[in-house]
Design an enzyme around this catalytic site. Structure first.
Site: not given
Ligand code: 5RP
Length: 226
Positions: A31, A88, A108
């Protein structure tokens, strides 16, 4: 860093990760914005003939994947996932992570735990020497909110209830998120164990020993940590 450069890095990491997916795999879909780049790439590959089935770590991800014709299996019915691709918020060279910026940390974590290979894709901004500049997201059952909040304080975590558009943020599982500031974390594994002991705390965003590989893109190269 301007957004377009960051997006280019996310896309480059995502493109490298999807090359690891094989015909017939069950694929865990993460996500967030970086994972979304990977889902779109996989969607194009599926439309080009790749045969995969997938499990989604959030409702948003499930909807995105389905819009590309990717078949979704219920996460709760799987005993194993061949490969997962997720983003992440922070990672270290020892492959410890903070995740949950998007609030999907519980699913996740289940997805990563089920995965034979758990691949993390990031832009260059996510690499840190020590975890903790990004607050640790904690998913808490509403009934246990104040109890968990107080237990986090006892462990040195300054918590803030997550809001979205001035309203309390509610996860896909109907729970709240506390974003807890522990400062820079010297012993992430110990903190992870301590957090796991708190009743009413469904999941926390420290991902320790759950990652096979981080693919990080910088402005001009891909760097793999494994
Ligand atoms: C969601 C997550 C995402 O992987 C994390 O927040 C990174 O998001 P992005 O790729 O938009 O920077 O852990 O719960």
């Amino acid at each position: 860093m301007e957004t377009t450069q960051q997006d280019a890095e996310k896309l480059a990491a995502a493109k490298a990760a999807v090359k690891l997916v094989k015909d017939g795999d069950i694929v865990g879909l993460g996500t967030g914005s970086t994972a979304s780049f990977a889902i779109k790439e996989l969607g194009r590959m599926v439309q080009g003939g790749l045969r995969i089935k997938a499990a989604a770590s959030s409702i948003n991800t499930e909807e995105l994947a389905k819009s590309f014709g990717i078949e979704i299996l219920p996460l709760g019915e799987l005993s194993s996932i061949d490969i997962s691709i997720d983003g992440a918020d922070e990672f270290t060279e020892s492959l410890d992570l903070i995740k949950g910026g998007g609030g999907a940390l519980f699913r996740e974590k289940i997805m990563a735990s089920l995965s034979k290979k758990s691949i993390i894709v990031t832009d260059a901004s996510k690499k840190v020497k020590k975890l903790g500049a990004f607050n640790v997201p904690v998913e808490v059952v509403p009934l246990a909110y104040q109890y968990v909040f107080d237990q986090l304080s006892k462990l040195g975590g300054k918590g803030v209830k997550r809001l979205k558009n001035n309203e309390v943020f509610v996860t896909d599982n109907g729970n709240f998120i506390i974003d807890a500031d522990f400062g820079l974390i010297n012993e992430p594994q110990k903190l992870s164990f301590d957090l796991n002991e708190i009743d009413g705390l469904l999941a926390h965003g420290l991902f320790i020993n759950l990652t096979s590989k981080v693919i990080m893109s910088t402005r001009d190269q891909l760097i793999v940590f494994d």
